[in-house]
Design a protein around this motif. Structure first.
Motif: not given
Ligand code: TMP
Length: 253
Positions: A134, A145, A148-149
């Motif tokens: 990540e 971020q 990505l979540d």
């Protein structure tokens, strides 16, 4: 058809400009490649099967509220999809150890994992799609971020859906790869499942015999790839000879 503008040709698909702005026609080829195209063949009928199977999975995902790029299947080999900006990651979800995970970590193929593992590879053929963390994704700005979540949440929903669909027809979903696209709406974007979901991008094992029903049949020379993909389609009620147009899955005991 021949005058359509080709946008991109990949190893298994060709993308053409769609009929309206923001749309793309995705054409499924019969070409099969493995090990970054070091192994190649033409498997007659593979594109037709993958187009149909992909339609089935994408429609199922949409029906449970998972956003995808899929609009509709156009014909035997083509589907109309939304144009997206592909995030340059292969998002892999694993339920059972196999393939590169087994090789990398020395875990026997077939070992059930305590929880699904989500992995990322950087989509870059010249580098052989290397596994990344990540931190790389954030540092090199391939995704934020927040993205990505959202990608992990989407991937796990796809995993639950695909595991259930496959379990219903006596098949275990060992692992799979998806790609995620961005669709821009003003200053914002939303993430959708893009590319394809098919036996080219999943590992599927018969629940009773562990017979492989996915692209490992080609990668490892285990027999006829079209027989394997046809078996998946047949169990899902998608083959013309099954008589009904949509009988739905049948539980295999
Ligand atoms: P792997 O074990 O070889 O890393 O593969 C994990 C999953 O990703 C497996 O279901 C096959 C799929 N896959 C692709 O869809 N494209 C690829 O290029 C590779 C290497 C794997």
């Amino acid at each position: 058809m021949s005058r359509r503008k080709k946008i991109y040709e990949g190893k298994a698909k060709i993308l053409y400009e769609g009929p309206e702005p923001g749309t793309i026609v995705q054409y499924f080829k019969d070409d099969a490649t493995a090990f970054n195209a070091q192994k190649k063949d033409v498997i007659e009928g593979k594109g037709v099967l993958n187009n149909r199977l992909c339609e089935h999975f994408m429609l199922g995902l949409a029906a449970i509220g998972v956003p995808t790029h899929f609009i509709r299947r156009l014909n035997m080999r083509e589907q109309l999809v939304r144009e997206v900006e592909i995030i340059p990651l292969e998002v892999i979800v694993r339920n059972v150890a196999a393939g590169s995970l087994s090789q990398r970590l020395g875990i026997e193929e077939g070992t059930q994992l305590a929880r699904p593992i989500v992995e990322f590879s950087y989509k870059n053929d010249a580098l052989g799609d290397p596994l990344v963390a990540e931190e790389h994704i954030i540092a090199f700005n391939w995704a934020s971020q927040q993205d990505l979540d959202d990608i992990i949440a989407l991937a796990l929903r796809v995993n639950d859906f695909m595991s259930g669909v496959m379990y219903g027809v006596g098949i275990r979903l060992i692992d799979f790869k998806i790609e995620i696209g961005r669709i821009y709406e003003g200053d914002f974007h939303r993430l959708v499942v893009a590319d394809e979901i098919s036996p080219d991008s999943c590992r599927l094992w018969d629940a009773k015999t562990n017979q492989k029903l996915d692209k490992d049949v080609f990668r490892r020379d285990l027999g006829s790839l079209t027989d394997a993909y046809s078996e998946v389609a047949r169990r899902l009620g998608l083959m013309p000879e099954s008589g009904k147009t949509h009988p739905g899955p049948k539980l295999v005991n």
